[in-house]
Each structure stands twice: as C-alpha cells, then as structure tokens.
Motif scaffolding. Structure first.
Motif, PDB file in Angstrom:
ATOM      1  N   GLY A  85      31.479  52.418  -9.767  1.00 16.33           N
ATOM      2  CA  GLY A  85      31.013  51.381  -8.864  1.00 16.33           C
ATOM      3  C   GLY A  85      31.085  49.998  -9.467  1.00 16.33           C
ATOM      4  N   ARG A  86      31.263  49.926 -10.787  1.00 15.39           N
ATOM      5  CA  ARG A  86      31.329  48.643 -11.481  1.00 15.39           C
ATOM      6  C   ARG A  86      32.682  48.404 -12.140  1.00 15.39           C
ATOM      7  NH1 ARG A  86      26.498  50.628 -11.114  1.00 15.39           N
ATOM      8  NH2 ARG A  86      24.680  49.254 -10.918  1.00 15.39           N
ATOM      9  N   GLY A  87      33.632  49.300 -11.897  1.00 18.55           N
ATOM     10  CA  GLY A  87      34.976  49.131 -12.446  1.00 18.55           C
ATOM     11  C   GLY A  87      35.046  49.268 -13.952  1.00 18.55           C
ATOM     12  N   ILE A  88      34.182  50.114 -14.533  1.00 13.92           N
ATOM     13  CA  ILE A  88      34.127  50.284 -15.985  1.00 13.92           C
ATOM     14  C   ILE A  88      34.877  51.549 -16.379  1.00 13.92           C
ATOM     15  CG2 ILE A  88      32.595  50.610 -17.970  1.00 13.92           C
ATOM     16  CD1 ILE A  88      30.448  49.114 -16.345  1.00 13.92           C
ATOM     17  N   ASP A  89      35.782  51.425 -17.340  1.00 14.70           N
ATOM     18  CA  ASP A  89      36.600  52.549 -17.792  1.00 14.70           C
ATOM     19  C   ASP A  89      35.822  53.359 -18.826  1.00 14.70           C
ATOM     20  OD1 ASP A  89      38.828  54.191 -18.096  1.00 14.70           O
ATOM     21  OD2 ASP A  89      39.675  52.939 -19.696  1.00 14.70           O
ATOM     22  N   MET A  90      35.663  54.656 -18.585  1.00 14.38           N
ATOM     23  CA  MET A  90      34.932  55.529 -19.507  1.00 14.38           C
ATOM     24  C   MET A  90      35.701  56.837 -19.685  1.00 14.38           C
ATOM     25  SD  MET A  90      30.942  54.803 -18.500  1.00 14.38           S
ATOM     26  CE  MET A  90      30.377  55.355 -20.126  1.00 14.38           C
ATOM     27  N   PRO A  91      36.809  56.792 -20.443  1.00 18.52           N
ATOM     28  CA  PRO A  91      37.673  57.970 -20.556  1.00 18.52           C
ATOM     29  C   PRO A  91      37.028  59.168 -21.236  1.00 18.52           C
ATOM     30  CG  PRO A  91      38.355  56.234 -22.082  1.00 18.52           C
ATOM     31  CD  PRO A  91      37.358  55.627 -21.160  1.00 18.52           C
TER      32      PRO A  91
ATOM     33  N   LEU B 184      28.351  50.995 -25.014  1.00 13.25           N
ATOM     34  CA  LEU B 184      28.092  49.554 -25.008  1.00 13.25           C
ATOM     35  C   LEU B 184      28.577  48.909 -23.715  1.00 13.25           C
ATOM     36  CD1 LEU B 184      29.044  48.592 -28.679  1.00 13.25           C
ATOM     37  CD2 LEU B 184      26.746  48.609 -27.680  1.00 13.25           C
ATOM     38  N   ARG B 185      29.749  49.325 -23.243  1.00 12.71           N
ATOM     39  CA  ARG B 185      30.307  48.709 -22.031  1.00 12.71           C
ATOM     40  C   ARG B 185      29.394  48.924 -20.826  1.00 12.71           C
ATOM     41  NH1 ARG B 185      35.392  50.555 -23.891  1.00 12.71           N
ATOM     42  NH2 ARG B 185      35.374  52.372 -22.518  1.00 12.71           N
ATOM     43  N   LEU B 186      28.996  50.167 -20.611  1.00 17.47           N
ATOM     44  CA  LEU B 186      28.173  50.444 -19.442  1.00 17.47           C
ATOM     45  C   LEU B 186      26.784  49.824 -19.600  1.00 17.47           C
ATOM     46  CD1 LEU B 186      27.922  51.844 -16.710  1.00 17.47           C
ATOM     47  CD2 LEU B 186      27.049  53.849 -17.912  1.00 17.47           C
ATOM     48  N   SER B 187      26.217  49.923 -20.782  1.00 22.86           N
ATOM     49  CA  SER B 187      24.879  49.396 -21.000  1.00 22.86           C
ATOM     50  C   SER B 187      24.833  47.894 -20.778  1.00 22.86           C
ATOM     51  CB  SER B 187      24.404  49.740 -22.416  1.00 22.86           C
ATOM     52  OG  SER B 187      24.326  51.131 -22.599  1.00 22.86           O
ATOM     53  N   ALA B 188      25.831  47.189 -21.260  1.00 21.18           N
ATOM     54  CA  ALA B 188      25.876  45.735 -21.059  1.00 21.18           C
ATOM     55  C   ALA B 188      25.968  45.405 -19.579  1.00 21.18           C
ATOM     56  CB  ALA B 188      27.055  45.140 -21.819  1.00 21.18           C
ATOM     57  N   ALA B 189      26.758  46.171 -18.837  1.00 15.47           N
ATOM     58  CA  ALA B 189      26.910  45.919 -17.401  1.00 15.47           C
ATOM     59  C   ALA B 189      25.612  46.153 -16.643  1.00 15.47           C
ATOM     60  CB  ALA B 189      28.009  46.819 -16.834  1.00 15.47           C
ATOM     61  N   LEU B 190      24.743  47.021 -17.190  1.00 19.89           N
ATOM     62  CA  LEU B 190      23.480  47.335 -16.524  1.00 19.89           C
ATOM     63  C   LEU B 190      22.310  46.526 -17.081  1.00 19.89           C
ATOM     64  CD1 LEU B 190      23.882  51.199 -16.161  1.00 19.89           C
ATOM     65  CD2 LEU B 190      24.144  49.460 -14.396  1.00 19.89           C
ATOM     66  N   GLY B 191      22.606  45.573 -17.963  1.00 17.13           N
ATOM     67  CA  GLY B 191      21.581  44.646 -18.422  1.00 17.13           C
ATOM     68  C   GLY B 191      20.897  44.995 -19.718  1.00 17.13           C
ATOM     69  N   ALA B 192      21.394  45.978 -20.460  1.00 24.21           N
ATOM     70  CA  ALA B 192      20.782  46.340 -21.733  1.00 24.21           C
ATOM     71  C   ALA B 192      21.195  45.352 -22.822  1.00 24.21           C
ATOM     72  CB  ALA B 192      21.186  47.757 -22.132  1.00 24.21           C
ATOM     73  N   ARG B 193      20.371  45.259 -23.851  1.00 23.75           N
ATOM     74  CA  ARG B 193      20.689  44.397 -24.988  1.00 23.75           C
ATOM     75  C   ARG B 193      21.490  45.187 -26.019  1.00 23.75           C
ATOM     76  NH1 ARG B 193      15.030  42.768 -24.408  1.00 23.75           N
ATOM     77  NH2 ARG B 193      14.493  43.919 -26.320  1.00 23.75           N
TER      78      ARG B 193
ATOM     79  N   ALA C 211      26.700  61.695 -13.363  1.00 23.83           N
ATOM     80  CA  ALA C 211      25.970  60.542 -12.829  1.00 23.83           C
ATOM     81  C   ALA C 211      26.509  59.231 -13.386  1.00 23.83           C
ATOM     82  CB  ALA C 211      24.484  60.685 -13.150  1.00 23.83           C
ATOM     83  N   VAL C 212      26.812  59.221 -14.677  1.00 24.42           N
ATOM     84  CA  VAL C 212      27.291  58.001 -15.329  1.00 24.42           C
ATOM     85  C   VAL C 212      28.645  57.574 -14.770  1.00 24.42           C
ATOM     86  CG1 VAL C 212      28.260  57.193 -17.523  1.00 24.42           C
ATOM     87  CG2 VAL C 212      25.962  58.173 -17.457  1.00 24.42           C
ATOM     88  N   LEU C 213      29.497  58.533 -14.488  1.00 26.65           N
ATOM     89  CA  LEU C 213      30.791  58.183 -13.909  1.00 26.65           C
ATOM     90  C   LEU C 213      30.630  57.493 -12.561  1.00 26.65           C
ATOM     91  CD1 LEU C 213      33.193  61.144 -14.743  1.00 26.65           C
ATOM     92  CD2 LEU C 213      33.256  58.808 -15.620  1.00 26.65           C
ATOM     93  N   ARG C 214      29.663  57.936 -11.782  1.00 25.50           N
ATOM     94  CA  ARG C 214      29.408  57.281 -10.497  1.00 25.50           C
ATOM     95  C   ARG C 214      28.933  55.853 -10.711  1.00 25.50           C
ATOM     96  NH1 ARG C 214      25.425  61.343  -7.628  1.00 25.50           N
ATOM     97  NH2 ARG C 214      25.261  59.612  -6.147  1.00 25.50           N
ATOM     98  N   LEU C 215      28.080  55.639 -11.713  1.00 25.58           N
ATOM     99  CA  LEU C 215      27.634  54.293 -12.038  1.00 25.58           C
ATOM    100  C   LEU C 215      28.792  53.422 -12.507  1.00 25.58           C
ATOM    101  CD1 LEU C 215      24.309  54.955 -13.999  1.00 25.58           C
ATOM    102  CD2 LEU C 215      24.519  53.747 -11.823  1.00 25.58           C
ATOM    103  N   ALA C 216      29.632  53.987 -13.370  1.00 24.76           N
ATOM    104  CA  ALA C 216      30.736  53.217 -13.944  1.00 24.76           C
ATOM    105  C   ALA C 216      31.793  52.879 -12.906  1.00 24.76           C
ATOM    106  CB  ALA C 216      31.366  54.007 -15.103  1.00 24.76           C
TER     107      ALA C 216
ATOM    108  N   SER D 158      19.423  59.927  -7.588  1.00 28.60           N
ATOM    109  CA  SER D 158      19.129  58.496  -7.429  1.00 28.60           C
ATOM    110  C   SER D 158      19.936  57.598  -8.358  1.00 28.60           C
ATOM    111  CB  SER D 158      17.640  58.258  -7.690  1.00 28.60           C
ATOM    112  OG  SER D 158      17.322  58.546  -9.047  1.00 28.60           O
ATOM    113  N   LEU D 159      20.614  58.190  -9.360  1.00 30.36           N
ATOM    114  CA  LEU D 159      21.331  57.448 -10.405  1.00 30.36           C
ATOM    115  C   LEU D 159      20.387  56.528 -11.174  1.00 30.36           C
ATOM    116  CD1 LEU D 159      24.757  56.554  -8.721  1.00 30.36           C
ATOM    117  CD2 LEU D 159      24.076  58.602  -9.979  1.00 30.36           C
TER     118      LEU D 159
END
Length: 318
Positions: A282-288, A215-224, A275-280, A108-109
């Motif tokens: 879909g939002r164009g977030i780079d997570m090397p 931080l990048r992914l968390s901010a994109a998903l609405g985390a503080r 799972a995180v790569l699939r989330l990233a 479900s991601l």
C-alpha cells in the motif's frame, strides 16, 4: 500485584522472574486442566519444563482474578490478542495493559499497542519486547528488553525490572512494535538459508538485507531509526536469526530442509509476513525477503525458485 495473561513459555517466564524478585504475580491459563496441574506440581512443564514457580506466583483459571493490579501483561500470541480483548470485558482499563507479543494483526494490520488502544481506549497501553528467550529469563540469566510506552513508562520500568531482567524505556511505540514483528520474518528466512545448506556467509547477507527492509518499512510508518538499531530491532534480529531456540528460525530451517514442522508451535513470523506485505504494498515499499518468506510459507513457490529470485535481483549500490 501484577497479572499475566497467558501461561505459555514467555508468560510463565515473566511470572517466574517477577515472582522471584518478590512481586506478587497472578498467572492466568485458559486451560483449566493446565491450571490444576500447575497448582499441583508448581511447574509448567507443558511450556517451560523444569522451572519451579516461586511462592509469589499463583495460577488462575478466571481472568477476573488477575486484573486490578499495578499492571496486566498480555502474553498471548499476536493473532489471539484481538479476540482475547473482545471476549473478556473483565480486562478493564484501570491498570496499564502491557503487550508481550510480537507481530502485526492480520485483520486490522495493527500492532499490539494500537490494537489495545482500539479495544480499550481508556487504558495505558505499552509493549515489552526485545531479544529474549523464555528459558533464559526463567533461569535468571541476564536479559535486557525494551519497554515502549508514552504514559507511565518510568513507573512500569521500575515495576517490571528485576536484578536479572533490565528494561530500557522508549516512547517510540511504533518502532518497538515493528522491530519485534519484522525480525521474526527475517529469522524464518535465516533459518531457510541455514536449513538449505547455503552457509553462514549467506545468512549474514540475508540478515543485512532483511534489516534494510525493516528500516524501510519502519521509517515509512513513522518509527525512529535509532529504535530499530536498539534492543527491539537489531538486538532481537541478531538473537532470533542465530539460535535454534527461536521458533521462527527453527521453522525456517525445516522449510530449508524440506521437512515438516510441529503445527502446535506458534510461529508469529508466518502471519506477520502476510500482514507486512499488505502494509508495504500500500506504500510502494519493496520487501523481497518478506515476500520470499510469505511465498514459501504458503507453498506458492519452491525453495530453489525462491533462492534463485533473491540471487538474481539487480546489482546496485548498497
């Protein structure tokens, strides 16, 4: 009464800590033989050797015997949480359901609280996460965790805190979930660095760049951002990237050394990276760093190639 579903190391440690503090705890194990052994020996040497169960802790083979109390702690692996909720309707909505696992569900991601809310929409859902090792909690060593909840947070904080287990409360569930999930991925990468002999300076750099990914992914998903800077993010990252008590770190070490790893040991960061790569993506977030961990764990890339790719990334402002 507090119910704990899952007699692995962490679930048992929580039961021990709460029982030692005088709470009545009912601990469920899925294996009936394990239940009988724990009842006989008053220990769980399979998951937490050498730790006695307090008298306030009882062990059960039926989930229905653990429900209906002040809270139900779900201490099962992240990838098993969905099936647990689907397979056991006796896990009702009367008591708060507190996730005690870290990761992102591959199907479900979703994080653990979102998964609980999907399967039990009428329940109060929360997550207990942060820098902790089961052995430390069970031994009564000082430990601080994050309790993320939007309902009944203060009551749960009082219920689940003990003299040696301090809970700090937040209503940023997304931030707490992601901090606990993503740090496992970075811990695998840190283990790879140490296992392959790249040294502590390289590990520090890896942790720093990995934290930037968190931080990048968390901010994109609405985390503080302050949540990620707290116990459930940075605190947990530091712990799991620097100790061989971390399963994720040990797994990364084995990868770095080219060694096998016990397939019976749960390594949450493997599924989380995927799972995180699939989330990233879909939002164009780079997570090397996350991409490297996923590629190494799946055998799609050799260790030398993975390191070379990270070291050859473009030079830029930090």
């Amino acid at each position: 009464m507090i119910g704990v579903l899952g007699a692995g190391a962490f679930g048992t440690a929580l039961a021990v800590a709460l029982g030692r503090a005088g709470r009545e705890v009912r601990l469920w194990a899925r294996d009936a033989a394990q239940v009988e052994d724990m009842r006989r020996t008053r220990r769980n040497d399979l998951a937490l050797p050498g730790v006695d169960l307090p008298d306030a802790v009882s062990v059960h083979a039926e989930i229905g015997e653990t429900t209906g109390g002040e809270a139900l702690l779900l201490a099962v692996p992240m990838q098993a949480l969905g099936s647990l909720l689907s397979s056991h309707p006796e896990i009702g909505e009367a008591q708060p359901l507190v996730a005690c696992c870290k990761g992102v569900d591959l199907n479900s991601l979703r994080g653990p609280v979102a998964l609980i809310r999907d399967r039990r929409p009428g329940a109060v859902a929360a997550i207990l996460t942060g820098p902790s090792f089961a052995a430390d909690i069970a031994r009564g060593l000082p430990t601080a965790l994050t309790l993320a909840a939007t309902d009944r947070g203060a009551a749960l904080q009082d219920l689940l805190s003990t003299p040696t287990l301090r809970l700090y409360r937040t209503d940023d569930i997304v931030g707490a979930e992601l901090g606990g999930a993503l740090k496992n991925v970075i811990a695998i990468a840190a283990g790879v660095v140490i296992g392959s002999g790249l040294g502590d300076s390289a590990r520090a750099a890896l942790m720093t760049r990995g934290y930037a990914e968190m931080l990048r992914l968390s901010a994109a998903l609405g985390a503080r951002p302050e949540t990620l800077a707290g116990l459930s993010g940075l605190g947990d990252l530091v712990l799991t990237c620097t100790s061989t008590q971390s399963r994720n770190f040990r797994y990364g070490q084995a990868l770095g050394r080219g060694e096998g790893f016990d397939p019976w040991v749960t390594v949450e960061g493997i599924a989380t990276a995927r799972a995180v790569l699939r989330l990233a993506e879909g939002r164009g977030i780079d997570m090397p760093v996350t991409a490297m961990v996923d590629a190494l764990a799946s055998g799609r890339i050799a260790l030398d190639d993975a390191v070379a790719r990270l070291m050859s990334r473009p030079l830029k402002q930090e």
